[in-house]
Design an enzyme around this catalytic site. Structure first.
Site, PDB file in Angstrom:
ATOM      1  N   LYS A 179       0.863  -1.187   0.000  1.00 14.03           N
ATOM      2  CA  LYS A 179       0.000   0.000   0.000  1.00 14.03           C
ATOM      3  C   LYS A 179       0.898   1.235   0.000  1.00 14.03           C
ATOM      4  O   LYS A 179       1.496   1.582   1.024  1.00 14.03           O
ATOM      5  CB  LYS A 179      -0.917   0.052   1.220  1.00 14.03           C
ATOM      6  CG  LYS A 179      -1.962   1.167   1.052  1.00 14.03           C
ATOM      7  CD  LYS A 179      -2.387   1.832   2.331  1.00 14.03           C
ATOM      8  CE  LYS A 179      -1.548   3.000   2.738  1.00 14.03           C
ATOM      9  NZ  LYS A 179      -1.620   4.188   1.882  1.00 14.03           N
ATOM     10  N   GLY A 210      -4.679   3.240  -1.647  1.00 20.22           N
ATOM     11  CA  GLY A 210      -5.788   3.661  -0.787  1.00 20.22           C
ATOM     12  C   GLY A 210      -5.281   4.473   0.386  1.00 20.22           C
ATOM     13  O   GLY A 210      -4.079   4.739   0.498  1.00 20.22           O
ATOM     14  N   GLY A 212      -4.565   5.448   4.457  1.00 24.46           N
ATOM     15  CA  GLY A 212      -4.024   4.741   5.618  1.00 24.46           C
ATOM     16  C   GLY A 212      -5.111   4.136   6.487  1.00 24.46           C
ATOM     17  O   GLY A 212      -5.069   2.934   6.795  1.00 24.46           O
ATOM     18  N   PRO A 213      -6.085   4.951   6.902  1.00 26.52           N
ATOM     19  CA  PRO A 213      -7.098   4.408   7.809  1.00 26.52           C
ATOM     20  C   PRO A 213      -7.903   3.251   7.211  1.00 26.52           C
ATOM     21  O   PRO A 213      -8.412   2.416   7.958  1.00 26.52           O
ATOM     22  CB  PRO A 213      -8.001   5.626   8.083  1.00 26.52           C
ATOM     23  CG  PRO A 213      -7.103   6.803   7.878  1.00 26.52           C
ATOM     24  CD  PRO A 213      -6.171   6.418   6.769  1.00 26.52           C
ATOM     25  N   VAL A 215      -7.121   1.161   3.823  1.00 28.74           N
ATOM     26  CA  VAL A 215      -6.307   0.054   3.293  1.00 28.74           C
ATOM     27  C   VAL A 215      -5.140  -0.268   4.236  1.00 28.74           C
ATOM     28  O   VAL A 215      -4.833  -1.433   4.496  1.00 28.74           O
ATOM     29  CB  VAL A 215      -5.803   0.388   1.869  1.00 28.74           C
ATOM     30  CG1 VAL A 215      -4.837  -0.680   1.370  1.00 28.74           C
ATOM     31  CG2 VAL A 215      -6.991   0.505   0.921  1.00 28.74           C
ATOM     32  N   GLY A 216      -4.496   0.782   4.768  1.00 26.92           N
ATOM     33  CA  GLY A 216      -3.356   0.561   5.660  1.00 26.92           C
ATOM     34  C   GLY A 216      -3.766  -0.249   6.883  1.00 26.92           C
ATOM     35  O   GLY A 216      -3.107  -1.230   7.244  1.00 26.92           O
ATOM     36  N   GLU A 254      10.180   1.813  10.281  1.00 29.65           N
ATOM     37  CA  GLU A 254      11.146   2.875   9.987  1.00 29.65           C
ATOM     38  C   GLU A 254      10.404   4.185  10.190  1.00 29.65           C
ATOM     39  O   GLU A 254       9.547   4.535   9.385  1.00 29.65           O
ATOM     40  CB  GLU A 254      11.641   2.765   8.535  1.00 29.65           C
ATOM     41  CG  GLU A 254      12.337   1.470   8.205  1.00 29.65           C
ATOM     42  CD  GLU A 254      13.681   1.317   8.886  1.00 29.65           C
ATOM     43  OE1 GLU A 254      14.218   2.319   9.399  1.00 29.65           O
ATOM     44  OE2 GLU A 254      14.190   0.189   8.930  1.00 29.65           O
ATOM     45  N   CYS A 288      13.731  11.520   6.445  1.00 29.36           N
ATOM     46  CA  CYS A 288      13.690  11.089   7.848  1.00 29.36           C
ATOM     47  C   CYS A 288      15.055  11.191   8.521  1.00 29.36           C
ATOM     48  O   CYS A 288      15.136  11.407   9.716  1.00 29.36           O
ATOM     49  CB  CYS A 288      13.158   9.679   7.937  1.00 29.36           C
ATOM     50  SG  CYS A 288      13.966   8.578   6.784  1.00 29.36           S
ATOM     51  N   GLU A 387       9.991  16.345  15.163  1.00 27.48           N
ATOM     52  CA  GLU A 387      10.342  16.256  13.751  1.00 27.48           C
ATOM     53  C   GLU A 387       9.510  17.268  12.961  1.00 27.48           C
ATOM     54  O   GLU A 387       8.292  17.309  13.083  1.00 27.48           O
ATOM     55  CB  GLU A 387      10.046  14.842  13.246  1.00 27.48           C
ATOM     56  CG  GLU A 387      10.480  14.655  11.817  1.00 27.48           C
ATOM     57  CD  GLU A 387      10.271  13.233  11.340  1.00 27.48           C
ATOM     58  OE1 GLU A 387       9.149  12.728  11.481  1.00 27.48           O
ATOM     59  OE2 GLU A 387      11.230  12.646  10.833  1.00 27.48           O
TER      60      GLU A 387
HETATM   61  P1  NAD Z   1       2.330   8.629   7.653  1.00 30.07           P
HETATM   62  O1  NAD Z   1       2.600   7.844   8.861  1.00 30.07           O
HETATM   63  O2  NAD Z   1       1.240   9.612   7.682  1.00 30.07           O
HETATM   64  O3  NAD Z   1       1.981   7.665   6.420  1.00 30.07           O
HETATM   65  C1  NAD Z   1       2.826   6.629   6.010  1.00 30.07           C
HETATM   66  C2  NAD Z   1       1.977   5.552   5.386  1.00 30.07           C
HETATM   67  O4  NAD Z   1       1.125   5.026   6.376  1.00 30.07           O
HETATM   68  C3  NAD Z   1       1.077   6.027   4.258  1.00 30.07           C
HETATM   69  O5  NAD Z   1       1.003   5.041   3.268  1.00 30.07           O
HETATM   70  C4  NAD Z   1      -0.254   6.198   4.961  1.00 30.07           C
HETATM   71  O6  NAD Z   1      -1.358   6.055   4.097  1.00 30.07           O
HETATM   72  C5  NAD Z   1      -0.214   5.046   5.948  1.00 30.07           C
HETATM   73  N1  NAD Z   1      -1.083   5.219   7.097  1.00 30.07           N
HETATM   74  C6  NAD Z   1      -1.530   6.378   7.663  1.00 30.07           C
HETATM   75  N2  NAD Z   1      -2.343   6.098   8.705  1.00 30.07           N
HETATM   76  C7  NAD Z   1      -2.402   4.747   8.805  1.00 30.07           C
HETATM   77  C8  NAD Z   1      -3.060   3.857   9.695  1.00 30.07           C
HETATM   78  N3  NAD Z   1      -3.840   4.297  10.679  1.00 30.07           N
HETATM   79  N4  NAD Z   1      -2.884   2.521   9.517  1.00 30.07           N
HETATM   80  C9  NAD Z   1      -2.100   2.054   8.547  1.00 30.07           C
HETATM   81  N5  NAD Z   1      -1.458   2.846   7.653  1.00 30.07           N
HETATM   82  C10 NAD Z   1      -1.602   4.183   7.793  1.00 30.07           C
HETATM   83  O7  NAD Z   1       3.707   9.242   7.248  1.00 30.07           O
HETATM   84  P2  NAD Z   1       3.984  10.194   6.008  1.00 30.07           P
HETATM   85  O8  NAD Z   1       3.387  11.520   6.342  1.00 30.07           O
HETATM   86  O9  NAD Z   1       3.596   9.534   4.743  1.00 30.07           O
HETATM   87  O10 NAD Z   1       5.579  10.252   6.033  1.00 30.07           O
HETATM   88  C11 NAD Z   1       6.262  11.142   6.807  1.00 30.07           C
HETATM   89  C12 NAD Z   1       6.819  10.472   8.031  1.00 30.07           C
HETATM   90  O11 NAD Z   1       7.521   9.289   7.681  1.00 30.07           O
HETATM   91  C13 NAD Z   1       7.825  11.303   8.772  1.00 30.07           C
HETATM   92  O12 NAD Z   1       7.564  11.251  10.140  1.00 30.07           O
HETATM   93  C14 NAD Z   1       9.161  10.637   8.471  1.00 30.07           C
HETATM   94  O13 NAD Z   1      10.147  10.805   9.397  1.00 30.07           O
HETATM   95  C15 NAD Z   1       8.781   9.238   8.326  1.00 30.07           C
HETATM   96  N6  NAD Z   1       9.737   8.539   7.475  1.00 30.07           N
HETATM   97  C16 NAD Z   1      10.608   7.656   8.051  1.00 30.07           C
HETATM   98  C17 NAD Z   1      11.545   6.992   7.280  1.00 30.07           C
HETATM   99  C18 NAD Z   1      12.497   6.010   7.867  1.00 30.07           C
HETATM  100  O14 NAD Z   1      13.063   5.213   7.128  1.00 30.07           O
HETATM  101  N7  NAD Z   1      12.749   6.010   9.149  1.00 30.07           N
HETATM  102  C19 NAD Z   1      11.579   7.219   5.919  1.00 30.07           C
HETATM  103  C20 NAD Z   1      10.676   8.123   5.366  1.00 30.07           C
HETATM  104  C21 NAD Z   1       9.742   8.755   6.171  1.00 30.07           C
END
Ligand code: NAD
Length: 480
Positions: A179, A210, A212-213, A215-216, A254, A288, A387
């Site tokens: 996803k 899709g 996050g809330p 499909v995730g 991550e 990140c 962050e």
């Molecule tokens: P996010 O957590 O909002 O979303 C990441 C993914 O998770 C997306 O595909 C999103 O649709 C999904 N998601 C959101 N809510 C969900 C839920 N309740 N259940 C399951 N899936 C869900 O993060 P973002 O805004 O896309 O990315 C930014 C963040 O990611 C920053 O905090 C950054 O530091 C972190 N990041 C970390 C790394 C690493 O390798 N450590 C790499 C890149 C980004």
């Protein structure tokens, strides 16, 4: 039309990729995709539903025994074909990332499209090696693929984050349901075009776009997903870990970071500051591992601030397709608002504005935030602890090495960091004291075969290289 500005095609997709085919989603709901440099909608993708996740997980489960039993050399040959199919699309990938993320085309080409090819090339070699076995007394310890992997990825490096999961999972013998982020789903579609061309066996990799809330969560909570591999925010990682905990499923997380760039008194300051500023600003600060806290010895502090302001002035904001652009927009209006809020609060908390800030000029449209340097940032303040995920650098002075290490480790995160000194042994000694998963000494280059991941709230587990492959395995001891 100039090739560099030609829109990538196609920008609207209608299908999911399940069991080796492009298939219709269970509902007609869609998600618009925006160009953050203009605010315009440029395409759309299906909004997947839990029923689509069920279908994709079932396909991955059905494909698992066959893929797990496939000889390593054959799995490597599949990955090699995938590499070739992806390389053939590198220009399209770069232009798609420039369009849906806003990354300047040069960065999109070199890093966003280029890095995943390097990672995948490394995985072809690792996939070809039979899983290592170890003899411990009367036991043979073997590694086996963990099973079906649910991969959930963010928008900031929309192909790299996917390849960093998919390639080692496949190398280990797992099957995958992906996803991608709903903000940058089009790049993932190009990967699945490559999957189709490479002829991976049906069901080995599956795509359900899709939110996050919906499909995730369905993927993270699915009883037939053995490991959830997630990259994204710490808040979402926590939610995913809770969902997986209900069935004791493995998670690899991550997450975020607030990394420190420790510049000792004897460092080559112009280089340390220039590289440090570049590290924070690349991808508009949406990285990140960004070294968002620059810790500078008091003897060199004022000099460092001047150098930082000069470096920032060289970053031109604008159209990602303009070759003169070094800094694109942030991915969304919400993200830009959040970053501006962090800057406003830091100034209210007593930080001193050295460059950028709320009054700096911006392009007339798009989600741009000026590259910003804030000095005298208190190590406990929100700017030093949270962050930001935008082009914002916090500069903090220190008096001696112990204080520098204490400030650097004063964080709930522990993802990356840097140390600069004319004395490499001194820098290495500091690197060993930092509680983070990665540290670069005097500009040491990113190594795509080195383990990548975080301490504390930066995550669980490691990606990339052999550590990345092992993440997708179970360990079995056989006694005789
Ligand atoms: P996010 O957590 O909002 O979303 C990441 C993914 O998770 C997306 O595909 C999103 O649709 C999904 N998601 C959101 N809510 C969900 C839920 N309740 N259940 C399951 N899936 C869900 O993060 P973002 O805004 O896309 O990315 C930014 C963040 O990611 C920053 O905090 C950054 O530091 C972190 N990041 C970390 C790394 C690493 O390798 N450590 C790499 C890149 C980004």
């Amino acid at each position: 039309m100039d090739l560099a500005t030609a829109p990538p095609a196609p920008l609207t997709r209608h299908h999911l990729h399940v069991a080796g085919d492009w298939v219709d989603p269970s509902s007609g709901d869609t998600i618009p995709v925006e160009n953050p440099a203009t605010g315009e909608t440029i395409g759309e993708v299906p909004a997947g539903a839990p029923a689509d996740v069920d279908r994709a997980v079932a396909a991955a489960r059905a494909a698992f025994p066959g893929w797990a039993a496939t000889a390593p050399a054959e799995r490597a040959a599949h990955l090699d074909r995938l590499h070739a199919a992806l390389a053939a699309r590198a220009d399209d990938i770069a232009r798609t990332v420039a369009s849906e993320l806003g990354a300047p085309l040069k960065l999109a080409t070199r890093v966003q499209a280029g890095l995943p090819l390097i990672v995948l090339r490394g995985m072809v070699e690792l996939a070809a090696r039979p899983a290592a076995e170890q003899v411990v007394g009367n036991s043979v310890v073997v590694r086996e693929p963990v099973g079906v992997v649910g991969a959930i990825t963010p928008w900031n490096y929309p192909l790299h984050q996917v390849v960093a999961k998919l390639a080692p999972a496949l190398a280990a013998g797992c099957t995958v349901v992906l996803k991608p982020s709903e903000l940058t789903p089009l790049t993932a579609y190009l990967l699945f075009d490559a999957v189709t061309e490479a002829g991976l066996p049906p069901g080995v990799v599956n795509l359900v776009p899709g939110t996050g809330p919906v499909v995730g969560e369905a993927l993270a909570a699915h009883p037939d997903v053995d490991l959830v591999s997630f990259t994204g925010s710490t808040a979402t990682g926590r939610r995913i870990a809770h969902l997986a905990a209900d069935r004791i499923a493995r998670v690899a997380l991550e997450l975020g970071g607030k990394s420190a760039n420790v510049i000792l008194a004897d460092a080559d300051l112009p280089t340390a500051v220039k590289v440090g500023v570049g590290n924070v600003l690349v991808n508009s600060g949406q990285t990140c591992t960004a070294w968002t806290r620059m810790l500078v010895h008091r003897d060199r502090y004022d000099e460092a601030l001047e150098l930082a302001a000069t470096a920032v002035a060289g970053y031109r904001l604008g159209d990602p397709f303009d070759p003169a652009t070094r800094l694109g927009p942030l991915v969304s209006a919400a993200q830009a608002d959040r970053v501006r809020g962090h800057v406003d609060r830091a100034i209210a908390d007593g930080a001193r504005l050295v460059a950028g800030g709320p009054a700096a000029p911006l392009p007339p449209r798009g989600h741009f935030v000026a590259p910003t340097v804030l000095a005298d940032v208190h190590p406990d303040s929100a700017l030093a602890q949270e962050e930001v995920f935008g082009p914002v650098l916090a500069v903090i002075p220190f008096t001696d090495t112990d204080e520098a290490v204490a400030i650097a480790n004063n964080s709930r995160y522990g993802l990356a960091g840097a140390v600069w000194s004319a004395d490499e042994d001194a820098a290495l000694a500091v690197a060993r004291r930092l509680r983070t998963g990665q540290v670069d000494v005097n500009g040491g280059a990113f190594n795509p075969l080195a383990p990548f991941g975080g301490y504390r709230q930066s995550g669980l587990g490691r990606e990339l290289g052999t550590y990345g492959v092992e993440e997708f395995t179970e360990v079995k001891a056989i006694q005789r």
